[in-house]
Motif scaffolding. Structure first.
Motif, PDB file in Angstrom:
ATOM      1  N   ALA A 125       2.529   4.901  15.537  1.00  2.00           N
ATOM      2  CA  ALA A 125       1.352   4.123  15.161  1.00  2.00           C
ATOM      3  C   ALA A 125       0.252   5.031  14.634  1.00  2.00           C
ATOM      4  O   ALA A 125       0.033   6.127  15.157  1.00  2.00           O
ATOM      5  CB  ALA A 125       0.830   3.352  16.375  1.00  2.00           C
ATOM      6  N   CYS A 126      -0.421   4.584  13.583  1.00  6.50           N
ATOM      7  CA  CYS A 126      -1.554   5.339  13.060  1.00  6.50           C
ATOM      8  C   CYS A 126      -2.404   4.420  12.184  1.00  6.50           C
ATOM      9  O   CYS A 126      -2.049   3.256  11.945  1.00  6.50           O
ATOM     10  CB  CYS A 126      -1.089   6.552  12.247  1.00  6.50           C
ATOM     11  SG  CYS A 126      -0.412   6.144  10.625  1.00  6.50           S
ATOM     12  N   LEU A 127      -3.511   4.950  11.720  1.00  4.33           N
ATOM     13  CA  LEU A 127      -4.355   4.245  10.763  1.00  4.33           C
ATOM     14  C   LEU A 127      -4.053   4.804   9.377  1.00  4.33           C
ATOM     15  O   LEU A 127      -4.240   5.993   9.127  1.00  4.33           O
ATOM     16  CB  LEU A 127      -5.837   4.436  11.099  1.00  4.33           C
ATOM     17  CG  LEU A 127      -6.813   3.715  10.157  1.00  4.33           C
ATOM     18  CD1 LEU A 127      -6.693   2.204  10.319  1.00  4.33           C
ATOM     19  CD2 LEU A 127      -8.251   4.158  10.413  1.00  4.33           C
ATOM     20  N   LEU A 128      -3.552   3.949   8.495  1.00  2.00           N
ATOM     21  CA  LEU A 128      -3.262   4.338   7.124  1.00  2.00           C
ATOM     22  C   LEU A 128      -4.501   4.088   6.280  1.00  2.00           C
ATOM     23  O   LEU A 128      -4.931   2.950   6.122  1.00  2.00           O
ATOM     24  CB  LEU A 128      -2.076   3.536   6.576  1.00  2.00           C
ATOM     25  CG  LEU A 128      -1.716   3.756   5.103  1.00  2.00           C
ATOM     26  CD1 LEU A 128      -1.236   5.177   4.874  1.00  2.00           C
ATOM     27  CD2 LEU A 128      -0.652   2.760   4.661  1.00  2.00           C
ATOM     28  N   ALA A 129      -5.094   5.145   5.753  1.00  2.00           N
ATOM     29  CA  ALA A 129      -6.296   4.997   4.935  1.00  2.00           C
ATOM     30  C   ALA A 129      -5.932   4.499   3.548  1.00  2.00           C
ATOM     31  O   ALA A 129      -4.794   4.629   3.098  1.00  2.00           O
ATOM     32  CB  ALA A 129      -7.027   6.335   4.835  1.00  2.00           C
ATOM     33  N   SER A 130      -6.904   3.918   2.856  1.00  4.38           N
ATOM     34  CA  SER A 130      -6.660   3.499   1.480  1.00  4.38           C
ATOM     35  C   SER A 130      -6.454   4.747   0.626  1.00  4.38           C
ATOM     36  O   SER A 130      -7.173   5.735   0.754  1.00  4.38           O
ATOM     37  CB  SER A 130      -7.827   2.669   0.951  1.00  4.38           C
ATOM     38  OG  SER A 130      -9.044   3.375   1.054  1.00  4.38           O
ATOM     39  N   GLY A 131      -5.436   4.725  -0.213  1.00  2.00           N
ATOM     40  CA  GLY A 131      -5.105   5.875  -1.036  1.00  2.00           C
ATOM     41  C   GLY A 131      -3.676   5.776  -1.518  1.00  2.00           C
ATOM     42  O   GLY A 131      -3.075   4.689  -1.513  1.00  2.00           O
ATOM     43  N   LEU A 132      -3.106   6.905  -1.926  1.00  2.00           N
ATOM     44  CA  LEU A 132      -1.750   6.939  -2.475  1.00  2.00           C
ATOM     45  C   LEU A 132      -0.881   7.887  -1.669  1.00  2.00           C
ATOM     46  O   LEU A 132      -1.176   9.084  -1.569  1.00  2.00           O
ATOM     47  CB  LEU A 132      -1.779   7.390  -3.939  1.00  2.00           C
ATOM     48  CG  LEU A 132      -0.418   7.550  -4.619  1.00  2.00           C
ATOM     49  CD1 LEU A 132       0.233   6.188  -4.826  1.00  2.00           C
ATOM     50  CD2 LEU A 132      -0.553   8.297  -5.943  1.00  2.00           C
TER      51      LEU A 132
END
Length: 300
Positions: free
Chosen positions: A42-49
């Motif tokens: 589990a993690c926080l996926l930041a906006s980006g590529l």
């Protein structure tokens, strides 16, 4: 002739000696290497590529599952709590990937100068996974190649990052990127609500107030929130609380009951149940494993 993907695989394999996630001296870039498959993390996926260069990865957002293979780009339209796992990797052919943060001010400036063309934003999912063309992969390989030519890094990094954004704006990801920086778009309004939820995650959810913040009716707000995040506002807030509680236990040595209370849980038993469901094991066991050095890492 060596392809851009082959060059990137060689570069990352050389640059990242051990399994894990490595911060890069180039701002906004992270490198990834895994020699074995992993379980759900589990993690926080930041906006980006994100770019998968070797191996396969599965991502779970809410109830939606996504598969990313070598040569695919993962475009996130918001900061998303996710579960992810490497599904193909071994010692001879490790999983290799890159994460590139996209500066939204640069995206907005370049989008204003580039004709949008005939493409429209038809993406109805919180993640967009598409094969990347050779030109974009070549630009990425030149960006990472600057790690080996430090005398050229400062003048060329901003230029190559701009090239990558231009190529994204002219590709399948272009309409989604434009929505992300278009003032008043549904995506931008939902992202403003997400920022508010992250800043006040311990407060109770008021759907009426959130819909008003997004300048939407409650039904439209719920619909677009699920499109952007893959989950309901309550699910999003719960997962953000669990991620924050985990961080508090790791960095401030809080016990589970105190961490749960800090992020908005009134019942320790409910916190323990939901924590184990999301992270795969109870708080005490999970934190003990992480402190022992078995850190699964984050996608971003």
């Amino acid at each position: 002739m060596t392809s851009a993907t082959d060059r990137l695989v060689w570069l990352i394999d050389e640059l990242v000696e051990n399994d894990g996630d490595e911060e890069c001296i180039i701002p906004g870039v992270r490198l990834f290497k895994r020699r074995e498959k992993t379980g759900p993390q589990a993690c926080l996926l930041a906006s980006g590529l994100g770019v998968v260069l070797q191996g396969d990865k599965r991502l779970q957002v809410g109830n939606e599952s996504y598969q990313a293979s070598a040569g695919h780009g993962v475009m996130s339209s918001a900061d998303l709590p996710i579960q992810h796992m490497v599904t193909r990797a071994d010692t001879g052919s490790p999983y290799l990937g890159v994460w590139l943060e996209l500066d939204l001010k640069t995206v907005a400036r370049l989008a204003a100068d580039i004709s949008p063309g005939a493409r429209v934003c038809t993406n109805r999912q919180c993640l967009m996974i598409e094969p990347l063309d050779e030109g974009l992969l070549d630009a990425l390989s030149r960006l990472l190649g600057l790690l080996q030519t430090p005398e050229l890094r400062e003048p060329l990094v901003p230029l190559i990052k701009q090239e990558i954004i231009v190529r994204l704006l002219n590709g399948p990801q272009g309409p989604l990127l434009r929505q992300l920086v278009t003032q008043g778009s549904n995506l931008q309004r939902i992202n403003a609500v997400l920022a508010q939820l992250r800043q006040n995650f311990s407060a109770p959810v008021d759907i009426t107030a959130l819909a008003n913040r997004a300048h939407m009716s409650q039904s439209s707000f719920r619909q677009y929130f699920r499109i952007v995040t893959g989950m309901s506002p309550l699910q999003y807030l719960k997962q953000m609380r669990l991620l924050e509680a985990r961080q508090l236990m790791l960095t401030e040595s809080l016990d589970a009951a105190t961490a749960g209370l800090r992020v908005g849980y009134e019942s320790p038993s409910q916190f323990n149940r939901e924590y184990a469901r999301f992270f795969g094991e109870p708080p005490l066991r999970d934190i003990k494993r992480l402190r022992a050095g078995d850190e699964p890492g984050a996608l971003r």
